[in-house]
Design a protein around this motif. Structure first.
Motif: not given
Length: 294
Positions: A171-176
């Motif tokens: 999920r790109m909205q939560e990054g690493i």
């Protein structure tokens, strides 16, 4: 008279010819269902009675977590784990909280996975079902945490785990923080495995990205529905990297079965029966029970 006849012939020649393929047929979504693979059109009631499988080409449509649960678990046996867990916005990603709220209302889920205890054909297990309606079932902090807790709960009660995977990846909205869930879930699977307990993964359409690269690939038994898409990177990315043309059936369940990644392909109609049979074969003996050979 000859001139009038010439005008009639000319007007006929000028008329465009419209083939049946050019005509767009509007199919009422609440009455009929059209298969996206073969184009077969059936009554919606018949399609749903057939577990959302095309009777013509066996195309398996995507199911919601609740639909999957109803087809798999024994009636009234499901008890949800961590029902109130939901994501925060660690990166302060624009409109992310608003999007989560909208999806929570429309899907009835807190996040992209449903976990809990249930029985299948009378055999207890812990089950997890990913739902592609929720941000394409991308794996964020909640998905990873719920899966890890499900394995810990199963290890404590000495229960097998069955996970239905369906995801577009991290999920790109939560990054690493999203990428960290790969290690977290793999670690939870490892600890469950160290207890000698069974883990079954059922790959549904699509299973891709970090989910494929972590817990989806770690099952003791890996089952897939027919012709589902399973992979890590996309076809175009791989072809661009290796500078070669990939087979037409690349990243399908059948391709993966042929190359040893999947243990079996099971139709949705037979899946509950197959899972029940596997659980029966792997059920633990009650404490203190001694076998025939002592």
């Amino acid at each position: 008279m000859i001139q009038e006849l010439f005008q009639q012939v000319k007007s006929r020649v000028a008329m465009p010819i419209i083939s049946a393929a050019d005509k767009k047929v509007n199919v009422p979504t609440d009455l009929l269902w059209r298969c996206p693979r073969c184009g077969n059109v059936v009554m919606m009631d018949d399609y749903e009675k057939n577990h959302k499988v095309c009777a013509s080409c066996s195309y398996h449509s995507r199911l919601s977590a609740f639909e999957r649960l109803a087809l798999t678990a024994d009636p009234d046996s499901f008890v949800e784990l961590d029902p109130d867990m939901k994501s925060v916005n660690p990166l302060e990603f624009r409109n992310y909280p608003k999007k989560l709220e909208q999806l929570q209302r429309s899907t009835g889920l807190r996040d992209a996975i449903l976990t809990g205890e249930c029985t299948i054909k009378g055999h207890p297990c812990v089950i997890g079902i990913m739902d592609s309606r929720f941000l394409m079932a991308s794996m964020g902090s909640v998905v990873g945490e719920k899966i890890a807790r499900a394995f810990e709960h199963a290890a404590k009660l000495r229960l097998p785990v069955i996970l239905f995977t369906a995801s577009g990846g991290a999920r790109m909205q939560e990054g690493i923080i999203s990428l960290m869930q790969m290690a977290k879930t793999a670690g939870a699977v490892s600890r469950h495995n160290a207890e000698g307990l069974l883990y079954i993964t059922v790959l549904t359409d699509p299973t891709t990205g970090g989910v494929t690269a972590s817990f989806a690939s770690l099952g003791d038994i890996i089952i897939a529905e027919p012709k589902v898409l399973v992979g890590f990177a996309g076809r175009r990315v791989i072809e661009g990297t290796i500078k070669e043309k990939l087979p037409d059936d690349f990243q399908t369940a059948e391709f993966l079965l042929e190359h040893g990644f999947v243990d079996m392909i099971v139709s949705r109609h037979q899946l509950r029966r197959t899972l029940g049979h596997i659980l029966k074969m792997h059920i633990e003996k009650p404490a203190g029970e001694v076998g025939e050979n002592g």
